[in-house]
Scaffold this motif. Structure first.
Motif, PDB file in Angstrom:
ATOM      1  N   THR A  32      22.125 -23.712 -11.187  1.00  0.00           N
ATOM      2  CA  THR A  32      22.930 -22.554 -10.787  1.00  0.00           C
ATOM      3  C   THR A  32      23.862 -22.895  -9.635  1.00  0.00           C
ATOM      4  OG1 THR A  32      21.274 -20.963 -11.546  1.00  0.00           O
ATOM      5  CG2 THR A  32      22.797 -20.216  -9.844  1.00  0.00           C
ATOM      6  N   HIS A  33      23.354 -23.653  -8.654  1.00  0.00           N
ATOM      7  CA  HIS A  33      24.188 -23.946  -7.490  1.00  0.00           C
ATOM      8  C   HIS A  33      25.365 -24.840  -7.837  1.00  0.00           C
ATOM      9  CE1 HIS A  33      20.473 -26.339  -7.620  1.00  0.00           C
ATOM     10  NE2 HIS A  33      21.171 -27.378  -7.194  1.00  0.00           N
ATOM     11  N   TYR A  35      17.999 -30.165  -5.683  1.00  0.00           N
ATOM     12  CA  TYR A  35      17.318 -29.272  -6.606  1.00  0.00           C
ATOM     13  C   TYR A  35      15.854 -29.141  -6.205  1.00  0.00           C
ATOM     14  CZ  TYR A  35      16.012 -33.673  -9.006  1.00  0.00           C
ATOM     15  OH  TYR A  35      15.559 -34.929  -9.304  1.00  0.00           O
ATOM     16  N   VAL A  36      15.242 -28.070  -6.702  1.00  0.00           N
ATOM     17  CA  VAL A  36      13.858 -27.759  -6.356  1.00  0.00           C
ATOM     18  C   VAL A  36      13.106 -27.387  -7.626  1.00  0.00           C
ATOM     19  CG1 VAL A  36      12.319 -26.324  -4.960  1.00  0.00           C
ATOM     20  CG2 VAL A  36      14.620 -26.861  -4.113  1.00  0.00           C
ATOM     21  N   GLN A  43       6.966 -25.346   1.079  1.00  0.00           N
ATOM     22  CA  GLN A  43       8.335 -25.209   1.609  1.00  0.00           C
ATOM     23  C   GLN A  43       9.155 -26.484   1.402  1.00  0.00           C
ATOM     24  OE1 GLN A  43       9.459 -22.237   2.568  1.00  0.00           O
ATOM     25  NE2 GLN A  43       7.410 -21.437   2.164  1.00  0.00           N
ATOM     26  N   GLY A  44       8.819 -27.236   0.357  1.00  0.00           N
ATOM     27  CA  GLY A  44       9.519 -28.499   0.108  1.00  0.00           C
ATOM     28  C   GLY A  44      11.011 -28.327  -0.080  1.00  0.00           C
ATOM     29  N   GLY A  45      11.421 -27.229  -0.719  1.00  0.00           N
ATOM     30  CA  GLY A  45      12.837 -26.997  -0.918  1.00  0.00           C
ATOM     31  C   GLY A  45      13.571 -26.745   0.383  1.00  0.00           C
ATOM     32  N   GLN A  79       6.153 -27.062  -3.746  1.00  0.00           N
ATOM     33  CA  GLN A  79       7.489 -27.248  -4.283  1.00  0.00           C
ATOM     34  C   GLN A  79       7.868 -28.726  -4.243  1.00  0.00           C
ATOM     35  OE1 GLN A  79      10.100 -24.935  -1.830  1.00  0.00           O
ATOM     36  NE2 GLN A  79       9.187 -22.973  -2.416  1.00  0.00           N
ATOM     37  N   LEU A  80       8.737 -29.100  -5.189  1.00  0.00           N
ATOM     38  CA  LEU A  80       9.317 -30.431  -5.170  1.00  0.00           C
ATOM     39  C   LEU A  80      10.800 -30.308  -4.859  1.00  0.00           C
ATOM     40  CD1 LEU A  80       9.368 -33.491  -5.680  1.00  0.00           C
ATOM     41  CD2 LEU A  80       9.690 -32.997  -8.120  1.00  0.00           C
TER      42      LEU A  80
END
Length: 466
Positions: free
Chosen positions: A324-325, A353-354, A420-422, A360-361
């Protein structure tokens, strides 16, 4: 008989690039038409990011209740009200849809929204079959294609006859699956897999590859698989599904060839998530002479122009990563080149990207595998999250962080697999954009105790790559 109308610009598809572009063009005084045959807002709002993340939030809340005893809190075992979970998601999405419609139809004069299907009949002429049954021929010197993608369906014997779900149908289920089979180990399959496992479904993820997430390093794939297996998700990797059937009771059987021999996997529901394909086959591109690649994606240059003058392709409908971004940045590329007379390119831009599993990755820049393939001189630092103070205090101690630094001490890539990896990845992205060195980050004063503080210790572990 079709009526004929002329606009300054026609946008086909109400996605994350098309909507803001319509607003920008209208504000610049252009007469704009935007045509959409499904819901306004594109896949992100309706079938992708927003609804999935809304339901992931419910799954995360269930996990918090399920693990409350680990924090000294007494709570009964959580039970999902799946209809209420879906209703919450639907309310969030409906509000977003209404916001998009208000923006396009009320807040910005100069935009005409047409609900129907568009197809080219010449390079700058499009026939629109309106949902009312009427037809309209639209001519415009500028046409922007923002039609996105749909779930790809692999040519597996019996699959079409047996029936299956894509991400769209899965999001609209009203009953929790007893056993969800997921064909595909990409980020869509992983996010849905962990979500439904936490809701209480048995989940089996099947993929032809021997590893998950083909763009990631082996240590990342192993860590992510280990986390989901700890949640109870089953994996059958290196499996080529040859046949799908469904019996009278609605039970699916997947027959797969694996290294250990033939396997039969049975489940109550089947999700196909093996990739995406572009929504271009019914646009009449051949009538306009618009070039595509062998998969149907529209070919563009760095300014997102097709080979036909005045016709652009934005978002997932052209080749490249589908996020999306990046679609929104496509809008900025076109806006700046057309309206602001700035030379802006869609090539060589950052790709953050996440993957919204828990942890989260978050990823930015090069992976270690990519750095090795490019034969770069780099140093690497890896640190388990369990040593971070904030992780110990919150109990979110799974995962690890890895950064790559070049010979000039500048960051060239990061993988952050943790709570909170992103967000932590985004901090590293800002440092990369600001050309900060690893020494500056290692010695920066971060507030204590925060996740950001972990960067002090992470960069202290830099060493020459093997």
């Amino acid at each position: 008989m079709a009526t004929s109308v002329r606009y300054d610009a026609l946008i086909i598809g109400s996605g994350q690039a098309g909507n803001p572009l319509a607003t920008a063009l209208a504000k610049a005084g252009r007469k704009v038409a935007l045509v959409e045959k499904h819901y306004l807002g594109g896949s992100c709002i309706n079938y992708g990011c927003s609804p999935v993340k809304a339901m992931l939030a419910s799954a995360e809340r269930m996990q918090q209740v399920a693990t409350a005893a680990d924090y000294g809190v007494k709570a009964s075992a959580p039970r999902p009200d799946f209809r209420a979970i879906v209703a919450r998601k639907d309310a969030i999405i409906q509000a977003k849809r209404e916001g998009v419609e208000k923006n396009l139809t009320e807040e910005q004069p100069g935009i005409t929204v047409l609900h129907g299907h568009a197809a080219f009949i010449s390079p700058r002429t499009v026939r629109i079959a309106l949902l009312t049954g009427e037809q309209q021929v639209v001519k415009a010197p500028l046409i922007f294609i923002n039609t996105g993608t749909r779930a790809a369906v692999p040519p597996i014997d019996g699959l079409a006859e047996s029936g299956f779900m894509t991400n769209e149908e899965l999001l609209d289920l009203k009953q929790l699956p007893e056993h969800l089979l997921i064909l595909g180990g990409g980020y869509i399959g992983l996010e849905f897999g962990q979500m439904f496992r936490r809701f209480g479904s048995r989940v089996t993820i099947v993929d032809e590859s021997a590893t998950l997430l083909e763009r990631e390093d082996d240590d990342v794939c192993e860590a992510l698989r280990g986390q989901l297996e700890a949640d109870g998700v089953e994996f059958v990797l290196g499996a080529r599904v040859r046949h799908v059937s469904r019996n009278a009771d609605g039970v699916y059987t997947l027959t797969a060839t694996t290294a250990a021999g033939e396997r039969r996997l049975r489940g109550s529901h089947l999700l196909v998530a093996v990739g995406r394909e572009p929504n271009t086959d019914d646009l009449g591109l051949e009538a306009a002479g618009i070039d595509t690649n062998d998969k149907g994606y529209i070919l563009v240059n760095e300014r997102l122009q097709t080979n036909v003058r005045g016709v652009y392709a934005l978002g997932d409908v052209h080749p490249g990563p589908q996020f999306t971004h990046l679609s929104y940045d496509d809008y900025r590329v076109v806006r700046d080149n057309l309206l602001h007379r700035k030379r802006r390119s869609a090539k060589s831009r950052p790709l953050p990207y996440v993957v919204f599993t828990q942890p989260q990755l978050g990823r930015i820049g090069l992976s270690e595998t990519q750095a090795q393939e490019q034969q770069l001189d780099y140093r690497v630092a890896t640190m388990p999250v369990r040593v971070v103070g904030r992780a110990q205090e919150t109990g979110h101690s799974a995962g690890f962080m890895k950064v790559l630094v070049d010979a000039r001490d500048h960051l060239i890539g990061a993988t952050v697999f943790c709570e909170q990896g992103g967000e932590i990845m985004s901090m590293i992205q800002l440092a990369m954009a600001g050309n900060l060195t690893c020494d500056q980050l290692q010695n920066m004063v971060f507030a204590h105790p925060t996740w950001a503080e972990s960067l002090n210790n992470l960069f202290a572990k830099l060493k020459k790559a093997d």
